[in-house]
Design a protein around this motif. Structure first.
Motif, PDB file in Angstrom:
ATOM      1  N   GLY A 117       0.664  -1.201  -0.052  1.00 52.44           N
ATOM      2  CA  GLY A 117      -0.076  -0.008  -0.065  1.00 52.44           C
ATOM      3  C   GLY A 117       0.687   1.273  -0.054  1.00 52.44           C
ATOM      4  O   GLY A 117       0.461   2.160  -0.728  1.00 52.44           O
ATOM      5  N   LEU A 118       2.043   1.270   0.707  1.00 55.61           N
ATOM      6  CA  LEU A 118       2.838   2.280   0.777  1.00 55.61           C
ATOM      7  C   LEU A 118       3.379   2.806  -0.555  1.00 55.61           C
ATOM      8  O   LEU A 118       3.433   3.744  -0.843  1.00 55.61           O
ATOM      9  N   PHE A 119       4.036   1.662  -1.051  1.00 54.30           N
ATOM     10  CA  PHE A 119       4.775   1.964  -2.335  1.00 54.30           C
ATOM     11  C   PHE A 119       3.844   2.082  -3.549  1.00 54.30           C
ATOM     12  O   PHE A 119       3.762   2.965  -4.586  1.00 54.30           O
ATOM     13  N   LEU A 120       2.649   1.648  -3.568  1.00 57.76           N
ATOM     14  CA  LEU A 120       1.708   1.877  -4.455  1.00 57.76           C
ATOM     15  C   LEU A 120       1.022   3.363  -4.620  1.00 57.76           C
ATOM     16  O   LEU A 120       1.162   4.092  -5.571  1.00 57.76           O
ATOM     17  N   SER A 121       0.854   3.687  -3.270  1.00 57.06           N
ATOM     18  CA  SER A 121       0.579   5.157  -3.046  1.00 57.06           C
ATOM     19  C   SER A 121       1.559   6.199  -3.375  1.00 57.06           C
ATOM     20  O   SER A 121       1.426   7.172  -4.181  1.00 57.06           O
ATOM     21  N   MET A 122       2.803   5.996  -2.938  1.00 58.49           N
ATOM     22  CA  MET A 122       3.945   6.876  -3.487  1.00 58.49           C
ATOM     23  C   MET A 122       4.156   6.744  -4.998  1.00 58.49           C
ATOM     24  O   MET A 122       4.490   7.733  -5.530  1.00 58.49           O
ATOM     25  N   TYR A 123       3.928   5.722  -5.466  1.00 58.25           N
ATOM     26  CA  TYR A 123       4.080   5.656  -6.915  1.00 58.25           C
ATOM     27  C   TYR A 123       3.227   6.269  -7.960  1.00 58.25           C
ATOM     28  O   TYR A 123       3.498   6.980  -8.688  1.00 58.25           O
ATOM     29  N   LEU A 124       1.995   6.389  -7.473  1.00 56.96           N
ATOM     30  CA  LEU A 124       0.706   6.980  -7.936  1.00 56.96           C
ATOM     31  C   LEU A 124       0.963   8.291  -7.797  1.00 56.96           C
ATOM     32  O   LEU A 124       0.816   9.235  -8.613  1.00 56.96           O
ATOM     33  N   LEU A 125       1.418   8.805  -6.602  1.00 55.71           N
ATOM     34  CA  LEU A 125       1.669  10.109  -6.251  1.00 55.71           C
ATOM     35  C   LEU A 125       2.671  10.647  -6.989  1.00 55.71           C
ATOM     36  O   LEU A 125       2.890  11.978  -7.590  1.00 55.71           O
ATOM     37  N   THR A 126       3.893   9.878  -7.263  1.00 57.17           N
ATOM     38  CA  THR A 126       4.859  10.382  -7.992  1.00 57.17           C
ATOM     39  C   THR A 126       4.566  10.580  -9.609  1.00 57.17           C
ATOM     40  O   THR A 126       4.973  11.625 -10.224  1.00 57.17           O
ATOM     41  N   MET A 127       3.835   9.620 -10.117  1.00 59.96           N
ATOM     42  CA  MET A 127       3.256   9.768 -11.334  1.00 59.96           C
ATOM     43  C   MET A 127       2.331  10.910 -11.621  1.00 59.96           C
ATOM     44  O   MET A 127       2.605  11.678 -12.529  1.00 59.96           O
ATOM     45  N   LEU A 128       1.405  11.127 -10.583  1.00 59.80           N
ATOM     46  CA  LEU A 128       0.358  12.434 -10.897  1.00 59.80           C
ATOM     47  C   LEU A 128       1.305  13.571 -10.601  1.00 59.80           C
ATOM     48  O   LEU A 128       0.926  14.558 -11.462  1.00 59.80           O
ATOM     49  N   GLY A 129       2.058  13.871  -9.748  1.00 61.56           N
ATOM     50  CA  GLY A 129       2.774  15.345  -9.549  1.00 61.56           C
ATOM     51  C   GLY A 129       3.783  15.428 -10.915  1.00 61.56           C
ATOM     52  O   GLY A 129       3.592  16.392 -11.282  1.00 61.56           O
ATOM     53  N   ASN A 130       4.464  14.549 -11.238  1.00 63.85           N
ATOM     54  CA  ASN A 130       5.361  14.903 -12.464  1.00 63.85           C
ATOM     55  C   ASN A 130       4.425  14.853 -13.739  1.00 63.85           C
ATOM     56  O   ASN A 130       4.780  15.799 -14.637  1.00 63.85           O
ATOM     57  N   LEU A 131       3.420  14.300 -13.727  1.00 65.43           N
ATOM     58  CA  LEU A 131       2.441  14.365 -15.264  1.00 65.43           C
ATOM     59  C   LEU A 131       1.769  15.750 -14.976  1.00 65.43           C
ATOM     60  O   LEU A 131       1.447  16.452 -16.173  1.00 65.43           O
ATOM     61  N   LEU A 132       1.368  16.295 -13.882  1.00 66.83           N
ATOM     62  CA  LEU A 132       0.887  17.722 -13.598  1.00 66.83           C
ATOM     63  C   LEU A 132       1.882  18.787 -14.199  1.00 66.83           C
ATOM     64  O   LEU A 132       1.700  19.666 -14.664  1.00 66.83           O
ATOM     65  N   ILE A 133       3.236  18.525 -13.719  1.00 65.43           N
ATOM     66  CA  ILE A 133       4.222  19.341 -14.211  1.00 65.43           C
ATOM     67  C   ILE A 133       4.277  19.483 -15.545  1.00 65.43           C
ATOM     68  O   ILE A 133       4.156  20.540 -16.256  1.00 65.43           O
ATOM     69  N   ILE A 134       4.306  18.167 -16.373  1.00 66.25           N
ATOM     70  CA  ILE A 134       4.344  18.326 -17.923  1.00 66.25           C
ATOM     71  C   ILE A 134       3.487  18.846 -18.308  1.00 66.25           C
ATOM     72  O   ILE A 134       3.510  19.644 -19.408  1.00 66.25           O
ATOM     73  N   LEU A 135       2.081  18.658 -17.955  1.00 67.85           N
ATOM     74  CA  LEU A 135       0.993  19.340 -18.602  1.00 67.85           C
ATOM     75  C   LEU A 135       0.752  20.863 -18.383  1.00 67.85           C
ATOM     76  O   LEU A 135       0.354  21.374 -19.343  1.00 67.85           O
ATOM     77  N   ALA A 136       1.412  21.116 -17.203  1.00 64.25           N
ATOM     78  CA  ALA A 136       1.345  22.704 -16.816  1.00 64.25           C
ATOM     79  C   ALA A 136       2.228  23.309 -17.796  1.00 64.25           C
ATOM     80  O   ALA A 136       1.961  24.521 -18.316  1.00 64.25           O
ATOM     81  N   VAL A 137       3.440  22.808 -18.033  1.00 61.19           N
ATOM     82  CA  VAL A 137       4.384  23.353 -18.865  1.00 61.19           C
ATOM     83  C   VAL A 137       4.077  23.447 -20.283  1.00 61.19           C
ATOM     84  O   VAL A 137       4.257  24.518 -21.013  1.00 61.19           O
ATOM     85  N   SER A 138       3.296  22.235 -20.708  1.00 62.80           N
ATOM     86  CA  SER A 138       2.896  21.988 -22.089  1.00 62.80           C
ATOM     87  C   SER A 138       1.620  23.047 -22.604  1.00 62.80           C
ATOM     88  O   SER A 138       1.805  23.494 -23.698  1.00 62.80           O
ATOM     89  N   PHE A 139       1.006  23.272 -21.888  1.00 64.50           N
ATOM     90  CA  PHE A 139      -0.402  23.986 -22.092  1.00 64.50           C
ATOM     91  C   PHE A 139      -0.262  25.414 -21.682  1.00 64.50           C
ATOM     92  O   PHE A 139      -1.354  26.275 -21.992  1.00 64.50           O
ATOM     93  N   ASP A 140       0.629  25.772 -20.660  1.00 64.27           N
ATOM     94  CA  ASP A 140       0.659  27.406 -20.332  1.00 64.27           C
ATOM     95  C   ASP A 140       1.793  28.017 -21.273  1.00 64.27           C
ATOM     96  O   ASP A 140       3.034  27.680 -21.094  1.00 64.27           O
TER      97      ASP A 140
END
Length: 323
Positions: A43-66
């Protein structure tokens, strides 16, 4: 004759290292062999992995669309986020799957592939942090020439060179590891194919491999670190010459997030290296690697977003558009 048969049964790699290595499978022991801790680790590593994916994807999308973030600094940041996703995905999904299926088996070819990508993305992190330090050096020390020097062509070229150097580093490490021979039953006390553990478990003499690895690490790791130190030496010298305190604060803020990520990256990396060389506990070394392989990529997006008003505004705009 009896002694020869006994030696053959004990370690077949001495007789036919090529044939045995071709069909060899490793067993990854993970972080703990306690069955009661497996659900917690899962549970710990699954939540950390999903959080890592979400945080980095948001950075990529923010830079791409702004369009306001279409600058060299944020371009490198989006590439760094992609690399962090790849770096985390090299080891953590396999670990989560092993806990779920209660099987830590990985093939010899799969181990080399994982090792190759681990070095590729890990060294890409290293070179990109150096490129970003150079970008901050130009922005602060040569602000008027910054748009001319850091043009899109140079930025793309720096990313391409970083990738090629990282690929070369990964292939050199993979080539050295492929020269090792292993016995028929190999248990790795780690959650991924850790190079240090592979060297310890090899049947043949690894003294030459150790020396070559130290040389490669010294060259491919020392040069980027020297570039970062030199860039920040120039940056600090330039900031100290700024007359107003407000100007000093503004200059420091522009590189504060990057400096935090650099300290986190190299601090955890050096900590993992020291723990693996000083500590005799393999489990303790594996636990220290979690910080390097998981925690650092997870914290990078938060460090940049929490200390950067432009990223905050872009993320808010992106979330409002999605809603």
């Amino acid at each position: 004759m009896v002694k020869e048969r006994h030696n053959t049964e004990q370690c077949l790699c001495y007789v036919e290292p090529q044939n045995i290595t071709g069909v060899l499978k490793f067993l990854l022991l993970g972080l703990s062999d306690d069955p009661e801790l497996q659900p917690l680790i899962f549970g710990l590593f699954l939540s950390m992995y999903l959080l890592t994916m979400l945080g980095n994807l948001l950075i990529i999308l923010a830079v791409s669309f702004d369009s306001h973030l279409h600058t060299p600094m944020y371009f490198f940041l989006s590439i760094l986020s992609m690399v962090d996703i790849g770096f985390t995905s090299t080891t953590i999904p396999k670990m989560i799957l092993d806990i779920q299926t209660h099987s830590g088996v990985i093939s010899y070819a799969g181990c080399l592939i994982q090792l190759s990508f681990f070095y590729l993305f890990g060294y890409l992190d290293n070179t990109l942090l150096t490129v970003m330090a150079y970008d901050r050096f130009i922005a602060i020390c040569y602000p008027l020439q910054y748009p001319v020097i850091m043009n899109p062509h140079l930025c793309s070229l720096l990313v391409l060179v970083s990738f090629l150097i990282s690929l070369l580093d990964a292939q050199l490490h993979c080539l050295l590891m492929s020269q090792l021979s292993f016995c028929t039953k190999v248990e790795i006390p780690h959650f991924f194919c850790d190079p240090a553990q592979l060297l310890k478990l090899a049947c043949n003499d690894t003294s030459t491999n150790n020396i070559l690895i130290y040389v490669i690490v010294a060259i491919f790791g020392g040069v980027p670190l020297s570039g970062i130190i030199f860039s920040y030496y120039k940056i600090v010298s330039s900031i100290l010459r700024v007359p107003s305190s407000g100007g000093k604060y503004k200059a420091f803020v522009t590189c504060g997030s990057h400096l935090s990520v650099v300290c986190l990256f190299y601090g955890t990396g050096i900590g993992v290296y020291l723990s693996s060389t000083v500590s005799y506990s393999s489990k303790r070394g594996a636990a220290a690697s979690v910080v390097y392989a998981m925690v650092t990529p997870m914290l990078n997006p938060f460090i940049y977003s929490l200390r950067n008003r432009d990223i905050k505004r872009a993320l808010q705009s992106l979330l409002n558009r999605t809603a």
